[in-house]
Design a protein around this motif. Structure first.
Motif, PDB file in Angstrom:
ATOM      1  N   PHE A   1      60.708  53.521  15.107  1.00 40.90           N
ATOM      2  CA  PHE A   1      59.616  52.749  15.695  1.00 40.90           C
ATOM      3  C   PHE A   1      59.775  52.746  17.208  1.00 40.90           C
ATOM      4  O   PHE A   1      60.870  52.958  17.739  1.00 40.90           O
ATOM      5  CB  PHE A   1      59.642  51.309  15.163  1.00 40.90           C
ATOM      6  CG  PHE A   1      59.035  51.136  13.796  1.00 40.90           C
ATOM      7  CD1 PHE A   1      57.682  50.874  13.656  1.00 40.90           C
ATOM      8  CD2 PHE A   1      59.813  51.244  12.644  1.00 40.90           C
ATOM      9  CE1 PHE A   1      57.111  50.711  12.396  1.00 40.90           C
ATOM     10  CE2 PHE A   1      59.256  51.087  11.384  1.00 40.90           C
ATOM     11  CZ  PHE A   1      57.898  50.816  11.254  1.00 40.90           C
ATOM     12  N   ARG A   2      58.697  52.473  17.909  1.00 41.52           N
ATOM     13  CA  ARG A   2      58.736  52.447  19.371  1.00 41.52           C
ATOM     14  C   ARG A   2      58.097  51.152  19.884  1.00 41.52           C
ATOM     15  O   ARG A   2      57.590  50.365  19.102  1.00 41.52           O
ATOM     16  CB  ARG A   2      58.020  53.670  19.951  1.00 41.52           C
ATOM     17  CG  ARG A   2      56.570  53.820  19.508  1.00 41.52           C
ATOM     18  CD  ARG A   2      55.969  55.139  19.942  1.00 41.52           C
ATOM     19  NE  ARG A   2      54.612  55.306  19.445  1.00 41.52           N
ATOM     20  CZ  ARG A   2      53.513  54.824  20.051  1.00 41.52           C
ATOM     21  NH1 ARG A   2      53.634  54.143  21.197  1.00 41.52           N
ATOM     22  NH2 ARG A   2      52.311  55.004  19.534  1.00 41.52           N
ATOM     23  N   ASN A   3      58.139  50.970  21.185  1.00 46.92           N
ATOM     24  CA  ASN A   3      57.574  49.764  21.817  1.00 46.92           C
ATOM     25  C   ASN A   3      58.072  48.486  21.137  1.00 46.92           C
ATOM     26  O   ASN A   3      57.300  47.557  20.878  1.00 46.92           O
ATOM     27  CB  ASN A   3      56.040  49.787  21.794  1.00 46.92           C
ATOM     28  CG  ASN A   3      55.453  50.866  22.681  1.00 46.92           C
ATOM     29  OD1 ASN A   3      56.164  51.758  23.131  1.00 46.92           O
ATOM     30  ND2 ASN A   3      54.156  50.804  22.931  1.00 46.92           N
ATOM     31  N   ILE A   4      59.366  48.451  20.876  1.00 43.86           N
ATOM     32  CA  ILE A   4      59.955  47.291  20.199  1.00 43.86           C
ATOM     33  C   ILE A   4      60.031  46.115  21.168  1.00 43.86           C
ATOM     34  O   ILE A   4      60.502  46.251  22.300  1.00 43.86           O
ATOM     35  CB  ILE A   4      61.357  47.632  19.654  1.00 43.86           C
ATOM     36  CG1 ILE A   4      61.263  48.783  18.640  1.00 43.86           C
ATOM     37  CG2 ILE A   4      62.011  46.405  19.014  1.00 43.86           C
ATOM     38  CD1 ILE A   4      62.605  49.373  18.257  1.00 43.86           C
ATOM     39  N   LYS A   5      59.567  44.976  20.719  1.00 42.23           N
ATOM     40  CA  LYS A   5      59.550  43.766  21.552  1.00 42.23           C
ATOM     41  C   LYS A   5      60.138  42.608  20.754  1.00 42.23           C
ATOM     42  O   LYS A   5      59.682  42.337  19.636  1.00 42.23           O
ATOM     43  CB  LYS A   5      58.117  43.428  21.978  1.00 42.23           C
ATOM     44  CG  LYS A   5      57.986  42.185  22.837  1.00 42.23           C
ATOM     45  CD  LYS A   5      56.518  41.917  23.170  1.00 42.23           C
ATOM     46  CE  LYS A   5      56.342  40.675  24.018  1.00 42.23           C
ATOM     47  NZ  LYS A   5      54.898  40.388  24.270  1.00 42.23           N
ATOM     48  N   THR A   6      61.134  41.942  21.324  1.00 40.96           N
ATOM     49  CA  THR A   6      61.790  40.819  20.651  1.00 40.96           C
ATOM     50  C   THR A   6      61.529  39.530  21.412  1.00 40.96           C
ATOM     51  O   THR A   6      61.766  39.455  22.614  1.00 40.96           O
ATOM     52  CB  THR A   6      63.314  41.050  20.564  1.00 40.96           C
ATOM     53  OG1 THR A   6      63.564  42.261  19.848  1.00 40.96           O
ATOM     54  CG2 THR A   6      63.999  39.889  19.861  1.00 40.96           C
ATOM     55  N   GLU A   7      61.054  38.519  20.709  1.00 43.87           N
ATOM     56  CA  GLU A   7      60.817  37.204  21.304  1.00 43.87           C
ATOM     57  C   GLU A   7      61.543  36.147  20.475  1.00 43.87           C
ATOM     58  O   GLU A   7      61.495  36.173  19.242  1.00 43.87           O
ATOM     59  CB  GLU A   7      59.322  36.902  21.362  1.00 43.87           C
ATOM     60  CG  GLU A   7      58.556  37.880  22.243  1.00 43.87           C
ATOM     61  CD  GLU A   7      57.068  37.628  22.210  1.00 43.87           C
ATOM     62  OE1 GLU A   7      56.575  36.858  23.057  1.00 43.87           O
ATOM     63  OE2 GLU A   7      56.403  38.187  21.317  1.00 43.87           O
ATOM     64  N   VAL A   8      62.209  35.237  21.161  1.00 44.20           N
ATOM     65  CA  VAL A   8      63.016  34.203  20.509  1.00 44.20           C
ATOM     66  C   VAL A   8      62.341  32.852  20.699  1.00 44.20           C
ATOM     67  O   VAL A   8      62.034  32.455  21.829  1.00 44.20           O
ATOM     68  CB  VAL A   8      64.443  34.163  21.084  1.00 44.20           C
ATOM     69  CG1 VAL A   8      65.273  33.097  20.372  1.00 44.20           C
ATOM     70  CG2 VAL A   8      65.108  35.542  20.964  1.00 44.20           C
TER      71      VAL A   8
END
Length: 253
Positions: A182-189
């Protein structure tokens, strides 16, 4: 107590508590104007119905879960909306490759024995350029701001190593996604603070888990009694506080 760390009531209670976070996790699908979006591990279908309301009648929203009793609750609640519920394991999503316009999984990966295989399967059915979104509880982030720290450490070990199949799922998600290309991985907490013992019991099943630990020999009787008493006194005197993080991780095929 259920062997699972959830049941229909738990899903409904936490669903109400996490309403804002759920709606936020729908945003990557906002540009989908037709085709099919899947909510994988949909439980009672709250998010299937929520996604359908946002996406409108030109998008088919499909809830997939292995528990047909939970799906029946979703079917009853759908009340004619443009949604479908399918009973299936997440390891074999019953759709053709490159056929799905978006896929979402909330608090699913933590329960999986083969999480990488399921993430691979999600990528298989997803069309190129479309979004996969995950919402996961970081059980290892659970903190009580009262009570014996040693007991808290035992609680975290029980949750992440014994009770939940993949207790560190939230911390492993980006690795699974990278492996599946996968690409453009974005993690928000998103941190959540609970101010009463009732909230901790409703949303985390804390006293039930502690009782289970006692019954299975993971806590001594005095450890259990003192820790629970400390939580109750903190609650009675309005200084109870615990917190836990929930992650929203989005990506593109």
């Amino acid at each position: 107590m259920s062997q699972k760390h959830y049941n229909a009531v738990y899903l409904e209670d936490t669903g109400a508590f996490l309403k804002g976070l759920k709606e936020y996790s729908y945003k990557p699908f906002a540009e989908v104007k037709d085709g099919t979006v899947i909510d994988l591990g949909c439980g009672t279908g709250l998010d299937v119905i929520g996604l359908s309301a946002m996406l409108g009648n030109n998008v088919q929203v499909v809830g997939v879960d292995h528990d047909d009793a939970l799906l029946d609750k979703g079917r009853a609640a759908a009340n004619g909306q443009n949604v479908t519920f399918v009973c299936s394991e997440a390891t074999q999503i019953p759709f053709e490759a490159d056929s799905i316009n978006g896929i979402r999984a909330e608090r699913l990966v933590q329960h999986l024995k083969d999480p990488q295989g399921v993430v691979d399967e999600m990528r298989r059915v997803l069309k190129a350029g479309q979004s996969a979104v995950f919402v996961e509880t970081d059980w290892a982030s659970l903190v009580f701001y009262q009570g014996d720290v040693a007991v808290q450490e035992k609680l975290l070990h029980y949750l992440t190593k014994v009770k939940i199949n993949n207790g560190f799922a939230a911390r492993k998600l980006t690795g699974y996604l990278v492996h599946s290309e996968f690409r453009n991985i974005k993690t928000e907490v998103f941190p959540f603070t609970l101010r009463t013992l009732k909230e901790a019991n409703d949303y985390l099943w804390i006293e039930l888990i502690l009782k289970e630990m006692l019954e299975k020999g993971h806590l001594a009787e005095n450890e259990h009694a003192i820790f629970v008493d400390t939580l109750k006194k903190a609650d009675e005197n309005a200084y109870f506080a615990c917190s836990i993080n929930i992650l929203v991780v989005s990506s593109i095929k």
